[in-house]
Design an enzyme around this catalytic site. Structure first.
Site, PDB file in Angstrom:
ATOM      1  N   CYS A  47      38.674 -28.810  -1.175  1.00 44.36           N
ATOM      2  CA  CYS A  47      37.403 -28.753  -1.277  1.00 44.36           C
ATOM      3  C   CYS A  47      36.945 -29.469  -2.463  1.00 44.36           C
ATOM      4  O   CYS A  47      37.599 -29.376  -3.613  1.00 44.36           O
ATOM      5  CB  CYS A  47      37.070 -27.302  -1.533  1.00 44.36           C
ATOM      6  SG  CYS A  47      35.455 -26.715  -1.746  1.00 44.36           S
ATOM      7  N   CYS A  50      35.735 -26.839  -5.370  1.00 43.76           N
ATOM      8  CA  CYS A  50      36.779 -25.701  -5.934  1.00 43.76           C
ATOM      9  C   CYS A  50      38.255 -26.224  -6.038  1.00 43.76           C
ATOM     10  O   CYS A  50      39.054 -25.498  -6.663  1.00 43.76           O
ATOM     11  CB  CYS A  50      36.463 -24.154  -5.691  1.00 43.76           C
ATOM     12  SG  CYS A  50      37.262 -24.149  -3.811  1.00 43.76           S
ATOM     13  N   CYS A  96      34.045 -23.260   2.811  1.00 44.74           N
ATOM     14  CA  CYS A  96      35.273 -22.790   1.757  1.00 44.74           C
ATOM     15  C   CYS A  96      35.001 -21.415   1.482  1.00 44.74           C
ATOM     16  O   CYS A  96      33.925 -21.160   1.017  1.00 44.74           O
ATOM     17  CB  CYS A  96      35.321 -23.661   0.790  1.00 44.74           C
ATOM     18  SG  CYS A  96      36.320 -23.303  -0.286  1.00 44.74           S
ATOM     19  N   CYS A  99      34.632 -20.928  -2.403  1.00 46.59           N
ATOM     20  CA  CYS A  99      33.448 -21.018  -3.363  1.00 46.59           C
ATOM     21  C   CYS A  99      32.168 -21.184  -2.487  1.00 46.59           C
ATOM     22  O   CYS A  99      31.035 -21.494  -3.162  1.00 46.59           O
ATOM     23  CB  CYS A  99      33.687 -22.330  -4.062  1.00 46.59           C
ATOM     24  SG  CYS A  99      33.598 -23.755  -2.873  1.00 46.59           S
ATOM     25  N   CYS A 119      34.682 -30.504  12.723  1.00 47.59           N
ATOM     26  CA  CYS A 119      33.989 -31.757  12.306  1.00 47.59           C
ATOM     27  C   CYS A 119      33.466 -31.447  10.847  1.00 47.59           C
ATOM     28  O   CYS A 119      32.657 -30.836  10.505  1.00 47.59           O
ATOM     29  CB  CYS A 119      32.788 -31.937  13.338  1.00 47.59           C
ATOM     30  SG  CYS A 119      31.861 -33.271  13.065  1.00 47.59           S
TER      31      CYS A 119
END
Ligand SMILES: [Zn+2]
Length: 131
Positions: A47, A50, A96, A99, A119
Protein backbone atom coordinates in the site's frame (compact mmCIF):
# COMPACT_ATOMS: atom_id res chain seq x y z
CA UNK A 1 -2.80 -6.91 10.78
CA UNK A 2 -5.40 -5.06 12.80
CA UNK A 3 -3.33 -1.98 13.62
CA UNK A 4 -5.63 0.46 11.88
CA UNK A 5 -3.98 3.63 10.61
CA UNK A 6 -5.96 6.86 10.65
CA UNK A 7 -4.58 10.24 9.69
CA UNK A 8 -6.13 13.61 8.97
CA UNK A 9 -6.70 14.31 5.32
CA UNK A 10 -3.99 16.99 5.09
CA UNK A 11 -1.37 14.56 6.39
CA UNK A 12 -2.18 12.13 3.60
CA UNK A 13 -2.06 14.99 1.15
CA UNK A 14 1.41 16.00 2.37
CA UNK A 15 2.70 12.42 2.32
CA UNK A 16 1.46 11.34 -1.11
CA UNK A 17 1.98 12.50 -4.67
CA UNK A 18 -1.01 14.48 -5.97
CA UNK A 19 -2.17 11.54 -8.09
CA UNK A 20 -1.69 8.95 -5.33
CA UNK A 21 -3.65 11.21 -3.00
CA UNK A 22 -6.48 11.64 -5.47
CA UNK A 23 -6.72 7.91 -6.19
CA UNK A 24 -6.31 6.48 -2.69
CA UNK A 25 -8.02 9.13 -0.57
CA UNK A 26 -10.60 10.49 -3.04
CA UNK A 27 -11.55 7.30 -4.89
CA UNK A 28 -9.95 8.41 -8.13
CA UNK A 29 -8.86 6.30 -11.06
CA UNK A 30 -5.56 6.72 -12.86
CA UNK A 31 -5.52 6.67 -16.65
CA UNK A 32 -4.97 3.21 -18.14
CA UNK A 33 -1.42 2.29 -19.20
CA UNK A 34 0.18 4.93 -16.96
CA UNK A 35 1.23 2.92 -13.89
CA UNK A 36 1.61 -0.71 -14.89
CA UNK A 37 5.35 -0.71 -15.59
CA UNK A 38 6.44 -2.62 -12.48
CA UNK A 39 9.44 -5.01 -12.56
CA UNK A 40 8.65 -8.66 -13.24
CA UNK A 41 10.88 -9.90 -10.41
CA UNK A 42 9.36 -11.80 -7.48
CA UNK A 43 8.16 -9.53 -4.73
CA UNK A 44 5.30 -7.85 -2.93
CA UNK A 45 3.08 -4.93 -3.78
CA UNK A 46 2.54 -2.70 -0.77
CA UNK A 47 0.00 0.00 0.00
CA UNK A 48 1.48 3.36 -1.02
CA UNK A 49 -0.20 4.96 2.01
CA UNK A 50 0.67 2.63 4.89
CA UNK A 51 3.05 -0.01 3.50
CA UNK A 52 0.78 -2.99 4.21
CA UNK A 53 1.58 -5.96 1.92
CA UNK A 54 -1.41 -6.33 -0.41
CA UNK A 55 -0.57 -8.38 -3.50
CA UNK A 56 2.10 -10.89 -4.52
CA UNK A 57 3.85 -10.77 -7.87
CA UNK A 58 2.96 -14.46 -8.27
CA UNK A 59 -0.73 -13.62 -8.68
CA UNK A 60 -0.25 -10.75 -11.15
CA UNK A 61 -1.35 -11.35 -14.72
CA UNK A 62 -1.58 -9.34 -17.91
CA UNK A 63 -5.24 -8.41 -18.24
CA UNK A 64 -4.68 -6.10 -21.21
CA UNK A 65 -6.59 -3.35 -19.39
CA UNK A 66 -3.58 -1.15 -18.65
CA UNK A 67 -4.04 -1.50 -14.89
CA UNK A 68 -2.09 -3.87 -12.64
CA UNK A 69 -4.28 -6.97 -12.29
CA UNK A 70 -4.12 -9.78 -9.76
CA UNK A 71 -6.25 -12.89 -9.32
CA UNK A 72 -5.99 -12.83 -5.51
CA UNK A 73 -4.71 -10.70 -2.62
CA UNK A 74 -1.53 -11.80 -0.87
CA UNK A 75 -2.04 -14.33 1.92
CA UNK A 76 -3.43 -12.60 4.98
CA UNK A 77 -3.39 -9.22 3.24
CA UNK A 78 -5.69 -6.52 4.65
CA UNK A 79 -7.64 -6.17 1.43
CA UNK A 80 -11.23 -5.10 2.08
CA UNK A 81 -14.14 -5.13 -0.35
CA UNK A 82 -17.42 -3.28 -0.44
CA UNK A 83 -20.30 -2.70 -2.80
CA UNK A 84 -19.89 0.41 -4.98
CA UNK A 85 -22.95 1.67 -6.85
CA UNK A 86 -21.41 4.92 -8.13
CA UNK A 87 -21.45 5.86 -11.80
CA UNK A 88 -24.62 3.74 -12.25
CA UNK A 89 -22.62 0.53 -12.04
CA UNK A 90 -22.67 -2.26 -9.54
CA UNK A 91 -19.08 -2.95 -8.72
CA UNK A 92 -17.06 -4.25 -5.81
CA UNK A 93 -14.65 -1.64 -4.54
CA UNK A 94 -11.29 -2.82 -3.14
CA UNK A 95 -9.42 -0.95 -0.42
CA UNK A 96 -6.62 -1.33 2.10
CA UNK A 97 -8.42 -2.32 5.29
CA UNK A 98 -5.53 -0.97 7.35
CA UNK A 99 -5.68 2.67 6.23
CA UNK A 100 -8.82 2.78 4.03
CA UNK A 101 -6.88 3.61 0.87
CA UNK A 102 -8.97 3.08 -2.24
CA UNK A 103 -7.14 0.61 -4.50
CA UNK A 104 -9.47 -0.31 -7.35
CA UNK A 105 -12.21 -2.84 -8.07
CA UNK A 106 -12.60 -6.62 -8.30
CA UNK A 107 -14.43 -8.25 -11.20
CA UNK A 108 -15.61 -11.84 -11.66
CA UNK A 109 -13.84 -12.33 -15.01
CA UNK A 110 -10.32 -13.26 -13.92
CA UNK A 111 -8.24 -16.36 -14.60
CA UNK A 112 -7.99 -19.61 -12.62
CA UNK A 113 -7.70 -20.51 -9.83
CA UNK A 114 -10.00 -17.80 -8.40
CA UNK A 115 -11.83 -16.45 -11.46
CA UNK A 116 -11.33 -12.99 -10.01
CA UNK A 117 -9.63 -9.92 -11.44
CA UNK A 118 -8.42 -7.37 -8.94
CA UNK A 119 -8.05 -4.28 -11.13
CA UNK A 120 -5.80 -1.98 -9.12
CA UNK A 121 -4.50 1.54 -9.64
CA UNK A 122 -0.70 1.21 -9.94
CA UNK A 123 -0.18 4.53 -8.20
CA UNK A 124 -1.77 3.01 -5.07
CA UNK A 125 0.95 0.35 -4.96
CA UNK A 126 4.65 0.24 -4.19
CA UNK A 127 6.62 -2.74 -5.44
CA UNK A 128 9.15 -4.32 -3.12
CA UNK A 129 11.38 -6.95 -4.76
CA UNK A 130 12.07 -10.08 -2.75
CA UNK A 131 15.48 -10.15 -1.06
ZN1 LIG B 1 -2.92 1.01 3.47
Amino acid sequence: MSDKIEKPDDEWRAQLSPLAYKVTRKHGTERAFTHDDFPKAPGLYRCVCCGAPLFDQATKFDSGTGWPSFYAPAEGAPVGEKQDNSWFMRRIEVHCARCDAHLGHVFPDGPAPTGLRYCINGVALEFQPQD
